[in-house]
Motif scaffolding. Sequence first.
Motif, PDB file in Angstrom:
ATOM      1  N   LYS A 111       0.829  -1.203   0.000  1.00  0.00           N
ATOM      2  CA  LYS A 111       0.000   0.000   0.000  1.00  0.00           C
ATOM      3  C   LYS A 111       0.866   1.255   0.000  1.00  0.00           C
ATOM      4  N   ASP A 112       0.428   2.259  -0.737  1.00  0.00           N
ATOM      5  CA  ASP A 112       1.091   3.566  -0.804  1.00  0.00           C
ATOM      6  C   ASP A 112       2.579   3.442  -1.151  1.00  0.00           C
ATOM      7  N   PRO A 113       2.879   2.951  -2.359  1.00  0.00           N
ATOM      8  CA  PRO A 113       4.279   2.717  -2.744  1.00  0.00           C
ATOM      9  C   PRO A 113       5.170   3.958  -2.626  1.00  0.00           C
ATOM     10  N   ARG A 114       4.627   5.139  -2.924  1.00  0.00           N
ATOM     11  CA  ARG A 114       5.453   6.353  -2.877  1.00  0.00           C
ATOM     12  C   ARG A 114       5.873   6.689  -1.443  1.00  0.00           C
ATOM     13  N   ARG A 115       4.955   6.526  -0.507  1.00  0.00           N
ATOM     14  CA  ARG A 115       5.305   6.785   0.886  1.00  0.00           C
ATOM     15  C   ARG A 115       6.345   5.773   1.377  1.00  0.00           C
ATOM     16  N   VAL A 116       6.154   4.502   1.008  1.00  0.00           N
ATOM     17  CA  VAL A 116       7.110   3.460   1.395  1.00  0.00           C
ATOM     18  C   VAL A 116       8.493   3.782   0.839  1.00  0.00           C
ATOM     19  N   ALA A 117       8.537   4.202  -0.441  1.00  0.00           N
ATOM     20  CA  ALA A 117       9.817   4.529  -1.075  1.00  0.00           C
ATOM     21  C   ALA A 117      10.491   5.698  -0.369  1.00  0.00           C
ATOM     22  N   ARG A 123      15.431   6.620   5.526  1.00  0.00           N
ATOM     23  CA  ARG A 123      16.033   5.709   6.498  1.00  0.00           C
ATOM     24  C   ARG A 123      17.451   5.331   6.127  1.00  0.00           C
ATOM     25  N   PHE A 124      17.709   5.185   4.828  1.00  0.00           N
ATOM     26  CA  PHE A 124      19.026   4.742   4.369  1.00  0.00           C
ATOM     27  C   PHE A 124      19.906   5.893   3.866  1.00  0.00           C
ATOM     28  N   GLY A 125      19.531   7.112   4.200  1.00  0.00           N
ATOM     29  CA  GLY A 125      20.364   8.260   3.864  1.00  0.00           C
ATOM     30  C   GLY A 125      20.478   8.538   2.380  1.00  0.00           C
ATOM     31  N   LEU A 126      19.423   8.225   1.640  1.00  0.00           N
ATOM     32  CA  LEU A 126      19.444   8.397   0.191  1.00  0.00           C
ATOM     33  C   LEU A 126      18.424   9.431  -0.303  1.00  0.00           C
ATOM     34  N   ALA A 127      17.802  10.163   0.616  1.00  0.00           N
ATOM     35  CA  ALA A 127      16.745  11.105   0.226  1.00  0.00           C
ATOM     36  C   ALA A 127      17.267  12.171  -0.735  1.00  0.00           C
ATOM     37  N   ASP A 128      18.475  12.663  -0.507  1.00  0.00           N
ATOM     38  CA  ASP A 128      19.023  13.715  -1.373  1.00  0.00           C
ATOM     39  C   ASP A 128      19.326  13.204  -2.773  1.00  0.00           C
ATOM     40  N   ALA A 129      19.535  11.880  -2.907  1.00  0.00           N
ATOM     41  CA  ALA A 129      19.853  11.296  -4.214  1.00  0.00           C
ATOM     42  C   ALA A 129      18.663  10.565  -4.825  1.00  0.00           C
ATOM     43  N   ALA A 130      17.475  10.743  -4.232  1.00  0.00           N
ATOM     44  CA  ALA A 130      16.299   9.977  -4.650  1.00  0.00           C
ATOM     45  C   ALA A 130      15.944  10.188  -6.119  1.00  0.00           C
ATOM     46  N   GLY A 139      29.288   2.898  -5.133  1.00  0.00           N
ATOM     47  CA  GLY A 139      29.058   1.512  -4.760  1.00  0.00           C
ATOM     48  C   GLY A 139      28.328   1.384  -3.433  1.00  0.00           C
ATOM     49  N   GLY A 140      28.698   2.216  -2.459  1.00  0.00           N
ATOM     50  CA  GLY A 140      28.037   2.173  -1.166  1.00  0.00           C
ATOM     51  C   GLY A 140      26.583   2.588  -1.243  1.00  0.00           C
ATOM     52  N   MET A 141      26.283   3.588  -2.070  1.00  0.00           N
ATOM     53  CA  MET A 141      24.892   4.042  -2.246  1.00  0.00           C
ATOM     54  C   MET A 141      24.057   2.957  -2.909  1.00  0.00           C
ATOM     55  N   ARG A 142      24.626   2.285  -3.890  1.00  0.00           N
ATOM     56  CA  ARG A 142      23.891   1.195  -4.557  1.00  0.00           C
ATOM     57  C   ARG A 142      23.587   0.068  -3.576  1.00  0.00           C
ATOM     58  N   ARG A 143      24.570  -0.257  -2.743  1.00  0.00           N
ATOM     59  CA  ARG A 143      24.354  -1.330  -1.783  1.00  0.00           C
ATOM     60  C   ARG A 143      23.282  -0.936  -0.775  1.00  0.00           C
ATOM     61  N   ARG A 144      23.307   0.316  -0.308  1.00  0.00           N
ATOM     62  CA  ARG A 144      22.272   0.763   0.630  1.00  0.00           C
ATOM     63  C   ARG A 144      20.900   0.738  -0.027  1.00  0.00           C
ATOM     64  N   LEU A 145      20.836   1.127  -1.297  1.00  0.00           N
ATOM     65  CA  LEU A 145      19.556   1.068  -2.017  1.00  0.00           C
ATOM     66  C   LEU A 145      19.107  -0.381  -2.165  1.00  0.00           C
ATOM     67  N   ASP A 146      20.035  -1.269  -2.439  1.00  0.00           N
ATOM     68  CA  ASP A 146      19.711  -2.691  -2.594  1.00  0.00           C
ATOM     69  C   ASP A 146      19.123  -3.257  -1.298  1.00  0.00           C
ATOM     70  N   ILE A 147      19.737  -2.915  -0.167  1.00  0.00           N
ATOM     71  CA  ILE A 147      19.222  -3.384   1.117  1.00  0.00           C
ATOM     72  C   ILE A 147      17.865  -2.741   1.399  1.00  0.00           C
ATOM     73  N   ALA A 148      17.721  -1.456   1.063  1.00  0.00           N
ATOM     74  CA  ALA A 148      16.426  -0.788   1.238  1.00  0.00           C
ATOM     75  C   ALA A 148      15.342  -1.501   0.433  1.00  0.00           C
ATOM     76  N   MET A 149      15.665  -1.900  -0.795  1.00  0.00           N
ATOM     77  CA  MET A 149      14.692  -2.606  -1.628  1.00  0.00           C
ATOM     78  C   MET A 149      14.310  -3.947  -1.023  1.00  0.00           C
ATOM     79  N   SER A 150      15.252  -4.586  -0.353  1.00  0.00           N
ATOM     80  CA  SER A 150      14.958  -5.884   0.251  1.00  0.00           C
ATOM     81  C   SER A 150      13.991  -5.749   1.425  1.00  0.00           C
ATOM     82  N   LEU A 151      13.812  -4.528   1.939  1.00  0.00           N
ATOM     83  CA  LEU A 151      12.930  -4.310   3.083  1.00  0.00           C
ATOM     84  C   LEU A 151      11.521  -3.886   2.684  1.00  0.00           C
ATOM     85  N   VAL A 152      11.278  -3.716   1.393  1.00  0.00           N
ATOM     86  CA  VAL A 152       9.929  -3.373   0.948  1.00  0.00           C
ATOM     87  C   VAL A 152       8.971  -4.490   1.357  1.00  0.00           C
TER      88      VAL A 152
END
Length: 263
Positions: A111-117, A123-130, A139-152
Amino acid sequence: MDTSPLAIQVKGLHKSYQKLHVLKGVGFAVASGSIFALLGSNGAGKTTVVRILTTLLKPDGGTASVGGFDVLSQPARVRESISLTGQFAAVDEILTGRENLIMLARLRQVKDPRRVADDLLERFGLADAAGRRVSGYSGGMRRRLDIAMSLVGDPPIIFLDEPTTGLDPEARIDVWQEIQNLAAAGTTVFLTTQYLEEAEKLADQIAILHDGTIIVSGTLAELRRLLPPARVEYVERQPTLEEIFLATVGGGRTPSSDEEEQR
């Protein structure tokens, strides 16, 4: 005695590839909300264990349950309970970070994919690069995004198969912090790694896989007690996890006094 409920339980796991017997009766248990590290050299079978537990591969023998569900008879229920992040970030480089997360949230019917994203980006410090394409991420940003995606979808159990492979030291520390945050929030983390310092830093429980079996398992303090007591030179020094690992698998040696003085 630890009475925590078990998130993962494995008994007598066997797996062969033609004539190569990779797993020879592997068994261990992982408490809910803990960080469990599976250590082993290249080819020890760590990824095979992960693939079996995530229902990507069927064992030849033994039993395994994840989230209380049997991996053979209830694979769909297991998949609903877990998320898997492999050695390389599974992100779409053409999309932005936010678009990657929204796409996955929609696929998982959250539910509410945009809010979840947006919540995960923050949470993963990627808001400025969203709004930037992932192709421009470090590489570190990609890994953090990858872990963030695993938590959806908030899976209670997450598998991280060598999550810091190829990252620089600063990026590795960032990922370590996120893994600790996951466990602090109640997520069970199953971690495979070749970096012994990583397991020493993060894991509540450590198991060493060698020649197809778990040869030792326990907390870092318990593993340290397998070696002779710490020697007192100028200060008392406890054995490192690297020394425990090498001594246990049979290829290690204890550093000499001269080497100790040079450290």
